[in-house]
Enzyme design. Sequence first.
Site, PDB file in Angstrom:
ATOM      1  N   ASP A 407      -3.666  -4.204   3.357  1.00 23.63           N
ATOM      2  CA  ASP A 407      -3.618  -2.942   2.614  1.00 23.63           C
ATOM      3  C   ASP A 407      -4.412  -1.910   3.417  1.00 23.63           C
ATOM      4  OD1 ASP A 407      -3.277  -1.120   0.507  1.00 23.63           O
ATOM      5  OD2 ASP A 407      -5.002  -1.881  -0.617  1.00 23.63           O
ATOM      6  N   GLU A 410      -2.886   2.296   7.027  1.00 22.16           N
ATOM      7  CA  GLU A 410      -2.200   3.486   7.585  1.00 22.16           C
ATOM      8  C   GLU A 410      -2.931   4.017   8.817  1.00 22.16           C
ATOM      9  OE1 GLU A 410      -2.967   3.002   4.362  1.00 22.16           O
ATOM     10  OE2 GLU A 410      -0.947   2.375   3.823  1.00 22.16           O
ATOM     11  N   ASP A 484       1.593   2.276  -4.091  1.00 27.09           N
ATOM     12  CA  ASP A 484       1.109   2.597  -5.434  1.00 27.09           C
ATOM     13  C   ASP A 484       2.099   3.384  -6.274  1.00 27.09           C
ATOM     14  OD1 ASP A 484      -1.100   1.250  -4.642  1.00 27.09           O
ATOM     15  OD2 ASP A 484      -2.315   3.035  -4.283  1.00 27.09           O
TER      16      ASP A 484
HETATM   17  O1  MIG Z   1      -6.946   2.563  -3.003  1.00 25.29           O
HETATM   18  O2  MIG Z   1      -7.132  -2.898  -3.203  1.00 25.29           O
HETATM   19  O3  MIG Z   1      -1.840  -0.119  -2.769  1.00 25.29           O
HETATM   20  O4  MIG Z   1      -2.013  -2.457  -4.278  1.00 25.29           O
HETATM   21  O5  MIG Z   1      -4.448  -3.003  -5.540  1.00 25.29           O
HETATM   22  C1  MIG Z   1      -6.682   1.377  -3.655  1.00 25.29           C
HETATM   23  C2  MIG Z   1      -6.902  -2.068  -4.310  1.00 25.29           C
HETATM   24  C3  MIG Z   1      -6.574   0.243  -2.652  1.00 25.29           C
HETATM   25  C4  MIG Z   1      -4.204   0.101  -2.830  1.00 25.29           C
HETATM   26  C5  MIG Z   1      -3.046  -0.831  -2.908  1.00 25.29           C
HETATM   27  C6  MIG Z   1      -3.100  -1.584  -4.206  1.00 25.29           C
HETATM   28  C7  MIG Z   1      -4.401  -2.336  -4.307  1.00 25.29           C
HETATM   29  C8  MIG Z   1      -5.559  -1.354  -4.195  1.00 25.29           C
HETATM   30  N1  MIG Z   1      -5.455  -0.625  -2.921  1.00 25.29           N
END
Ligand code: MIG
Length: 789
Positions: A407, A410, A484
Site C-alpha cells: 500500500d 505511489e 479507497d
Molecule cells: O491512508 O493502511 O488504500 O486499503 O486500509 C490509509 C490503511 C492507508 C490506504 C489503503 C487502505 C488501507 C489504509 N491505507
Amino acid sequence: MLEDTSFAILPDRDGEKSKNRLIDIGNLSSFLYERNVASFQCDRGVVKVCFYDEDIVRIAFNPFGETSLRTSPAIIKQPHTVNVEIKETDEAVTLATEKLLVMLRKRPLRVFVYDRTERLLMAEEKRGMAFTYEGHVYCYKTMDKADHFYGLGEKTGFLDKRGERLTMWNTDVYAPHNPETDPLYQSHPYFMTVRNGYAHGLFFDNTHKTTFDFQTEADEYCFWAEGGAIDYYVLAGPTPKDVLRQYTHLTGRMPIPPKWALGYHQSRYSYETEEEVRELARTFIEKEIPLDAVYLDIHYMDGYRVFTFDRNRFPNPKQLIEDLKQNGIRIVPIVDPGVKADPEYRVYQEGVRSGYFCKYIEGDIFFGEVWPGKSAFPDFTNEQVRSWWGDNHQFYADLGIEGIWNDMNEPSVFNETKTMDIAVMHDNDGDPKTHRELHNLYGLMMGEATYNGMKKLLDGKRPFLLTRAGFSGIQRYAAVWTGDNRSFWEHLQMSLPMCMNLGLSGVAFCGPDVGGFAHDSNGELLTRWTQVGVFTPYFRNHCAIGFRRQEPWAFGETYERIIKKYIEMRYEWLPHLYTLFAEAHETGAPVMRPLFFEYPDDEDTYHLYDEFLVGANVLIAPIMTPSTTHRTVYLPPGRWVDYWTENILEGGRYHLINAPLDTLPIFIKQGSAIALGDVRRSTDMPDRRRIIHIYKNDEGTATYTLYDDDGQTFAYETGDYFRLHVDLEYSEHSVRIATRKEGAYHPDWELSFAIHGATERTTVIVNGEQQGTWDEKQRILWITDNKNI
Ligand code: MIG
C-alpha cells in the site's frame, strides 16, 4: 516587494508564452536502415522506427538529444528480427512487414500506419510529432468519428474514454472517486482503439506525467508528456484479443496465481489484535462461510515499522498463522514503503548505512511523513535495494506468510503534493534520474522487489502480492485493487468499467474493495456487491477504520444467508475461473471482459459498462441500485441460457430481467460449457469433483478447455499441468463429446458432465461410447462414469 528589485525588469517576463509554443518536427531529409532500425533525419531531430514483431512497431523521437532505444522497465521483450520491405518515393518512405505498413510522409514528417489489408490504423492528417522548449513532447493523431478508446488502466468514468482527458501520475486519493477524479493510483499509458469492429493499440513508453487527450479537438487526439521523448508502440490488432496478446508480449503477463489467492478474502483496517483475528476466523468456520485469507492492516506493526509485529497486540504471530493455516486460512500483512526514521531500528540502520534510501542530488536523504512519522523511502530503482528489500521478507516467510499487501507505494506522503519531492534523484541502476521522471515507476519497482524476494523465500511456492500503485507491466508481479472507494452504489457501478479497463490494460487480476472501503455500508449494498465480487477476478471485502463493520454477517440473517450463498458460489466456480486465469497467463486476455471484447462487430456493446463477460461465454448483469429487482440486460447475438431458470433468451436485443435480492443475473451462451467444482471451506480443502456443464445447442460445434494444476507451485511451467480439451458436436437429439488430455499433472478429482437443455431422448456419445443418465427432477443428463476419458 519584488517590483523594487531587478526582478521588475527580468529579461523574459513573457517567457511562458514562448516556452509553450509548439514546435513541429519539420521535414524529413534522409534515412538509413541498419540492424533492424530505420533512422529518419528530420529538421528537429531523428525519428527511429523499429519492428518488434510483424505486428508491433516502435516509433521514437527525442527532440532534445539523441533518440535512444532504451526502454522503461515496463518492456521486457527485445525486438525480433523481422523482414522489412522498404520503399521510397518523392513524397514518402514506407516500411512494411507481413502485417503492418508504416508510411512516413516527408514534408512535413507525418506518420501513417496501415495493416496489410491497407486498413488505416493511425494517421497524422494535421499535426504529428511536436514539442515545446520547456521540454514537453506531443504526438497528435487523427481521430476518426467511429473511434472508441479503452484501456488507460485504473480510471473513473464509463467504459469508453472518448471525450475524456486522462493523466498518468500515481496518486493516493482518499477523497471520493468522482467522475472528474483523475489520476488515481496506477499509470498505464496505453490504450486500445476500436473502430468499426477492428482494434489496434498504442503504448506510450514514457514514465513522466503523461496525458491522453481524447477531448480537446473534434478530429484529433493527442498524447503528451512533461518530459522525455516520444516513444510509442503501435499494436496491429486486428481483434481486441490480438491487441492484448501484443501488448502483454511487450509488457509481460501474470504468473498463474496460487489458488488460495482466488478464494474469498476478508480484510479490515484493521483487525487489531491476535484475539480479534482468531475470533474472526472462528466465526467464518462456525458459520461455514468459505474463507481463504485474512488481511492484517497497519495496526499489526510495532509503531508502523515494516518487518515487525506489535507483540502486545500479536503475542504469537507464528502460532496464529499456523493455526489459521490448519483451517485453510492465510494471513496477508500490509507492507508500506516508508521506513521509520529510527536510529535503533534495524531496517532503517541498514538502509542508511548502505545508501539504500532515496536522496537529493547533494546526498541528503529525503524524509516524508507517513504512518510511522518521519520516514525514508527505499530507492527501488536500484537492483541492490530491490534485493535487500526482497530479502527482508524473510521475516514474513519465516512466520509462514505467503502473501503480501503493498500500500502507499505511489509513493504516498502526507504533504501538499501527496508524494515525494520531484527533485529527489533515483539511482536507476547507475543512470540517475529525478523523481519527476520516475515517480510512476515506484510501485512497479517495489512490486518487482517484493514478488521476486518472496518467490526466492517460498521455496517453489507461488507468492501472492497485492498492490495499490503500479505502471504498465505490474501484472508480472501483483494483483491490483482499486484503492479507497466508498460504500456508495455509484462506486459499485464505477468498479465495473474500472476493472474492465484495467483488464484491457493487461491487469487481469484486479478488483475493488467489496462493500466499499470508506463510509458505512449496508446489508443490501454488501449483498449486491458480494454478488458481483464472485465474478471479479480479485474478491476481497475491506472496510476502513471508524466505519460500520461489514463482515458477511454484519447486517443480519437475511443478508448473511444470501452473502454466504454467493461466497460459496465463488468456490463452486473456481475451476472455471482458474481456467480463465491460466488463459490470461498465456495470452493476456482478461478474465473479466467488456462485451465488445468478444463481440467487436456489435456496436451496441461499445458503451456497455454495467454488464460484463467472464471469459467468452458467461455474462453477468448485476443489480447496482438500491431497492431494485429488475433491470434491462443486453445480450449479444446468439442464444443465451438464464443460469437460474434455464430459459433460453434470444441475443442481439435487450431483455427485462427479474432479479430479487438473492439473484445475480447470469447468462450462459448456448452451446458453451463451464467447469464447476464443489463448495469448499477453503481452497486448501480436498477437491474431489469437476462437473463440466454443457449448455446444449441444436446444431454446431464448440470447444471447452479445462485447465488445472497443483495450484501452489511453479511446476506448471515445466509441463506439470492438466488440460482437457472437450470438443462438442450438437444435433437436435444428440451431443457428441470428444476429449483429449494434455500435460503431466494428474488431478485427484472425478469428472462428470451435465448436459443442460437435453431431454430423456437425447443421445450422448463420449469418446465413441454411448452414455448418460436422465435426471427428470433437475432435467439434466448426467455422464458420471468416465473411465474412457
Ligand atoms: O491512508 O493502511 O488504500 O486499503 O486500509 C490509509 C490503511 C492507508 C490506504 C489503503 C487502505 C488501507 C489504509 N491505507
